[in-house]
Design a protein around this motif. Structure first.
Motif, PDB file in Angstrom:
ATOM      1  N   VAL A 155     -22.729   3.250  18.959  1.00 36.87           N
ATOM      2  CA  VAL A 155     -23.721   2.181  19.079  1.00 36.87           C
ATOM      3  C   VAL A 155     -24.579   2.131  17.830  1.00 36.87           C
ATOM      4  N   SER A 156     -25.211   0.989  17.627  1.00 38.03           N
ATOM      5  CA  SER A 156     -26.122   0.856  16.493  1.00 38.03           C
ATOM      6  C   SER A 156     -27.364   1.715  16.745  1.00 38.03           C
ATOM      7  N   MET A 157     -27.860   2.314  15.665  1.00 40.68           N
ATOM      8  CA  MET A 157     -29.008   3.219  15.778  1.00 40.68           C
ATOM      9  C   MET A 157     -29.921   2.948  14.587  1.00 40.68           C
ATOM     10  N   GLY A 158     -31.221   2.983  14.795  1.00 43.00           N
ATOM     11  CA  GLY A 158     -32.176   2.711  13.715  1.00 43.00           C
ATOM     12  C   GLY A 158     -33.043   3.922  13.412  1.00 43.00           C
ATOM     13  N   LEU A 159     -33.827   3.809  12.343  1.00 40.76           N
ATOM     14  CA  LEU A 159     -34.705   4.917  11.947  1.00 40.76           C
ATOM     15  C   LEU A 159     -35.703   5.268  13.054  1.00 40.76           C
ATOM     16  N   ASN A 160     -36.061   4.252  13.865  1.00 39.97           N
ATOM     17  CA  ASN A 160     -37.044   4.491  14.930  1.00 39.97           C
ATOM     18  C   ASN A 160     -36.467   5.343  16.064  1.00 39.97           C
ATOM     19  N   GLU A 161     -35.154   5.669  15.963  1.00 40.65           N
ATOM     20  CA  GLU A 161     -34.551   6.543  16.979  1.00 40.65           C
ATOM     21  C   GLU A 161     -34.249   7.931  16.417  1.00 40.65           C
ATOM     22  N   LEU A 162     -34.685   8.170  15.193  1.00 33.34           N
ATOM     23  CA  LEU A 162     -34.401   9.455  14.544  1.00 33.34           C
ATOM     24  C   LEU A 162     -35.563  10.424  14.699  1.00 33.34           C
ATOM     25  N   ILE A 163     -35.203  11.701  14.820  1.00 36.68           N
ATOM     26  CA  ILE A 163     -36.195  12.776  14.742  1.00 36.68           C
ATOM     27  C   ILE A 163     -35.797  13.641  13.543  1.00 36.68           C
ATOM     28  N   ILE A 164     -36.734  13.852  12.618  1.00 35.91           N
ATOM     29  CA  ILE A 164     -36.431  14.606  11.401  1.00 35.91           C
ATOM     30  C   ILE A 164     -37.400  15.776  11.294  1.00 35.91           C
ATOM     31  N   GLY A 165     -36.851  16.961  11.046  1.00 37.20           N
ATOM     32  CA  GLY A 165     -37.685  18.145  10.870  1.00 37.20           C
ATOM     33  C   GLY A 165     -37.714  18.563   9.420  1.00 37.20           C
ATOM     34  N   THR A 166     -38.778  19.251   9.004  1.00 39.77           N
ATOM     35  CA  THR A 166     -38.795  19.786   7.641  1.00 39.77           C
ATOM     36  C   THR A 166     -39.219  21.245   7.637  1.00 39.77           C
ATOM     37  N   ILE A 167     -38.683  21.970   6.657  1.00 42.60           N
ATOM     38  CA  ILE A 167     -38.951  23.400   6.509  1.00 42.60           C
ATOM     39  C   ILE A 167     -38.873  23.725   5.027  1.00 42.60           C
ATOM     40  N   CYS A 168     -39.588  24.769   4.586  1.00 44.35           N
ATOM     41  CA  CYS A 168     -39.386  25.249   3.229  1.00 44.35           C
ATOM     42  C   CYS A 168     -38.890  26.681   3.296  1.00 44.35           C
ATOM     43  N   GLY A 169     -38.029  27.051   2.359  1.00 45.80           N
ATOM     44  CA  GLY A 169     -37.505  28.411   2.325  1.00 45.80           C
ATOM     45  C   GLY A 169     -37.286  28.843   0.901  1.00 45.80           C
ATOM     46  N   GLY A 170     -37.629  30.079   0.591  1.00 47.80           N
ATOM     47  CA  GLY A 170     -37.529  30.530  -0.794  1.00 47.80           C
ATOM     48  C   GLY A 170     -38.480  29.726  -1.664  1.00 47.80           C
ATOM     49  N   SER A 171     -39.735  29.606  -1.213  1.00 53.82           N
ATOM     50  CA  SER A 171     -40.711  28.812  -1.969  1.00 53.82           C
ATOM     51  C   SER A 171     -41.132  29.541  -3.232  1.00 53.82           C
ATOM     52  N   ASP A 172     -41.479  28.773  -4.260  1.00 48.72           N
ATOM     53  CA  ASP A 172     -42.084  29.354  -5.453  1.00 48.72           C
ATOM     54  C   ASP A 172     -43.216  28.448  -5.915  1.00 48.72           C
ATOM     55  N   GLY A 173     -43.735  28.726  -7.113  1.00 46.59           N
ATOM     56  CA  GLY A 173     -44.885  27.976  -7.611  1.00 46.59           C
ATOM     57  C   GLY A 173     -44.600  26.513  -7.902  1.00 46.59           C
ATOM     58  N   THR A 174     -43.333  26.112  -7.884  1.00 45.44           N
ATOM     59  CA  THR A 174     -43.014  24.696  -8.106  1.00 45.44           C
ATOM     60  C   THR A 174     -42.913  23.919  -6.791  1.00 45.44           C
ATOM     61  N   SER A 175     -42.658  24.626  -5.673  1.00 49.91           N
ATOM     62  CA  SER A 175     -42.410  23.953  -4.386  1.00 49.91           C
ATOM     63  C   SER A 175     -43.533  22.988  -4.020  1.00 49.91           C
ATOM     64  N   GLY A 176     -44.765  23.464  -4.161  1.00 51.27           N
ATOM     65  CA  GLY A 176     -45.919  22.683  -3.729  1.00 51.27           C
ATOM     66  C   GLY A 176     -46.277  21.543  -4.666  1.00 51.27           C
ATOM     67  N   ILE A 177     -45.583  21.477  -5.820  1.00 50.91           N
ATOM     68  CA  ILE A 177     -45.887  20.430  -6.799  1.00 50.91           C
ATOM     69  C   ILE A 177     -44.826  19.333  -6.775  1.00 50.91           C
ATOM     70  N   THR A 178     -43.581  19.718  -6.458  1.00 50.53           N
ATOM     71  CA  THR A 178     -42.479  18.753  -6.577  1.00 50.53           C
ATOM     72  C   THR A 178     -41.825  18.444  -5.224  1.00 50.53           C
ATOM     73  N   ALA A 179     -40.989  19.374  -4.713  1.00 52.35           N
ATOM     74  CA  ALA A 179     -40.183  19.085  -3.525  1.00 52.35           C
ATOM     75  C   ALA A 179     -41.042  18.822  -2.285  1.00 52.35           C
ATOM     76  N   ASN A 180     -42.076  19.648  -2.067  1.00 55.16           N
ATOM     77  CA  ASN A 180     -42.842  19.491  -0.828  1.00 55.16           C
ATOM     78  C   ASN A 180     -43.594  18.164  -0.769  1.00 55.16           C
ATOM     79  N   PRO A 181     -44.378  17.800  -1.813  1.00 57.03           N
ATOM     80  CA  PRO A 181     -45.021  16.479  -1.729  1.00 57.03           C
ATOM     81  C   PRO A 181     -44.019  15.315  -1.739  1.00 57.03           C
ATOM     82  N   ALA A 182     -42.835  15.514  -2.355  1.00 56.08           N
ATOM     83  CA  ALA A 182     -41.827  14.432  -2.328  1.00 56.08           C
ATOM     84  C   ALA A 182     -41.305  14.242  -0.909  1.00 56.08           C
ATOM     85  N   VAL A 183     -41.075  15.357  -0.181  1.00 54.61           N
ATOM     86  CA  VAL A 183     -40.701  15.250   1.238  1.00 54.61           C
ATOM     87  C   VAL A 183     -41.844  14.574   2.005  1.00 54.61           C
TER      88      VAL A 183
END
Lengths: 113, 405
Positions: B139-167
């Motif tokens: 069946v057709s499915m839209g973004l309003n039917e999605l559940i998305i989780g986020t996690i960080c692993g192996g963080s370093d001093g760049t995580s909080g500047i690039t990948a995390n705010p981009a997520v």
């Protein structure tokens, strides 16, 4: 950096300032002893290797000073350092729970909170 | 950015829609692990996943999570493998899975005739279950039917500047498109409780968020270690609260709609905080022994896919829900590009803006929801960890907005 994202408020070529109130910069490319940095208009010579993602002092920091990064306190200094110095486990500690490393896993310092 | 996208989902009989159509083989105690692994290995199909619980003692949390992941929207059929004498209530679990409309079978090794007989019977069962699962309606499915989780692993001093705010930017787009987004690890939000509480949709929810971070701090203090690994320090992070400030930016800037616990499914669209630290006096050890224990909890809350940020370079994926890797550190990306779906380190080197990387993550979400395999998924990563825990149900202040999804 021509394309600075909004959260990176200032650039110092090889180290960046994340928030105007921060007293540390974040290293963007690895720094070597003898490298010259321009921090807030003043020339500073780097004395040690500082890796990508690591912090360096923006100004003179004294024991007990709060380290401000992202505009928020992220720990306190345990030793004095000059501008351009590496700020890490050897001169800074958590105000919450002590950090551990592979070789030092029994934190002994008393909690100050 | 065009958020009016639609893709083909799998409609389950309980009304939920998935983005994958998997057969899971679940061992109900470590003693049934080898037999289950052989069944999955011999089935040799990226859509047959191995999950399980190692413990022999009963645990309400483990049962709840096992039943939540076996009835997950991405799961089309289930084979349960029991040794025979463990505490997990296999009949109740089987009944619950069948009641959700999913085909399911149960093999008890002691009754089936041991290792070889159960592996043979398991392979035959997987063949039957695959055929039954293949009859699912698209069946057709839209973004309003999605559940998305986020996690960080192996963080370093760049995580909080690039990948995390981009997520975080991607989460803002998804929330405004009507998706439910979940961020977690309250032990890695120590120091952010006050700013986080201000974003809560009601003051009572804000107070509940502050209390849950306080619980996390107490718990980790008793354990003697914060949620801080040696690699975090190698990568330039010095303290837990510094790591927290960086991790927190994954949540983006939407208001926080609710506080949930493992197994709770977000009732509406919006941004949710998942409390992963057990209730009561600390027992059973560390809240989450490794990143995959948190991913399993995000999946138990219905997450169809996971956005995983890493600075040092984690390679893990997950059983059940695809994991999209967002690499924060440009040096790590150059070393491990084959594991990284998105190169957020470009932000650090001035080659892309946060908004551009946020949009690229969003496009990856749409592509993976549409059936494209993420890199970890294509590499066959199907990690799964479920351990002992204890939780009380969430309080009345935790879900101020109630609508059924």
């Amino acid at each position: 950096m021509n394309n600075s994202p909004a959260s990176i408020v200032g650039t110092h070529a090889r180290a960046i300032l994340l928030h105007p109130e921060d007293n540390v910069l974040v290293c963007v490319t690895q720094l070597q002893p003898g490298d010259e940095l321009l921090i807030d208009g003043r020339e500073v010579a780097v004395a040690e290797i500082i890796g990508v993602g690591h912090k360096l002092a923006r100004r003179l920091l004294r024991p007990g000073d709060k380290i401000i990064k992202y505009g928020a306190a992220v720990g306190s200094m345990t030793a004095a350092v000059m501008p351009g110095a590496h700020v890490h486990l050897h001169n800074m500690q958590s105000d919450y729970i002590p950090s551990h490393t592979r070789t030092q896993q029994k934190p002994t310092r008393s909690e100050n909170r | 950015m065009n958020t009016a996208v639609a893709f083909q989902g799998y409609l389950r009989q309980d009304g939920r829609k998935g983005i994958r159509n998997l057969v899971v083989v679940a061992y109900l105690v470590e003693c049934a692990h080898h037999v289950s692994r052989r069944i999955v290995t011999l089935a040799d199909d990226l859509n047959v996943h191995l999950i399980g619980f190692p413990g022999c003692y009963p645990n309400d949390y483990a049962y709840r999570i096992m039943s939540a992941v076996c009835t997950h929207a991405n799961v089309g059929a289930v084979l349960l493998v029991s040794l025979g004498c463990e505490s997990m209530d296999r009949e109740r679990l089987l009944t619950q899975i069948l009641a959700s409309g999913r085909p399911a079978e149960l093999l008890v090794i002691q009754e089936t005739g041991g290792t070889r007989a159960t592996i043979d019977a398991g392979l035959a069962a997987v063949t039957r279950l695959r055929e039954q699962a293949a009859r699912v309606k698209r069946v057709s499915m839209g973004l309003n039917e999605l559940i998305i989780g986020t996690i960080c692993g192996g963080s370093d001093g760049t995580s909080g500047i690039t990948a995390n705010p981009a997520v975080g930017r991607c989460f803002d787009t998804l929330v405004s498109a009507g998706a439910a987004c979940i961020f977690e690890e309250t032990g890695e939000l120590i120091g952010c409780e006050a700013v986080m509480a201000e974003r809560a949709v009601t003051p009572a929810l804000g107070a509940a968020i502050e209390a849950c971070v306080e619980k996390a701090e107490h718990y980790y203090r008793v354990m003697g270690f914060g949620s801080f690994a040696p690699g975090n320090a190698d990568g330039g992070l010095t303290t837990l609260e510094e790591k927290s400030m960086g991790a927190y930016s994954k949540s983006g800037s939407s208001p926080i709609s609710g506080l949930i616990k493992p197994g709770d499914i977000p009732p509406t669209s919006g941004l949710y905080l998942l409390d992963v630290v057990p209730d009561g006096e600390p027992r059973f050890g560390f809240p989450n022994i490794a990143d995959n224990a948190e991913i399993v909890e995000l999946i138990a809350c219905g997450s169809h896919l996971i956005l995983f940020t890493t600075g040092r370079g984690s390679v893990v994926g997950s059983a059940i829900s695809p994991v999209i890797k967002v690499c924060a550190n440009p040096d790590t990306y150059r070393r491990m590009a084959g594991d990284m779906d998105v190169d957020a380190g470009r932000i650090l080197e001035g080659r892309a803006s946060l908004d551009e990387v946020g949009e690229e993550i969003f496009k990856n979400v749409v592509a993976v929801a549409s059936g494209a395999r993420s890199l970890s998924e294509a590499l066959g990563h199907q990690e799964f960890i479920l351990t002992y825990k204890a939780f009380e149900p969430i309080g009345p202040a935790c879900l101020p907005v109630h609508h059924s999804r």
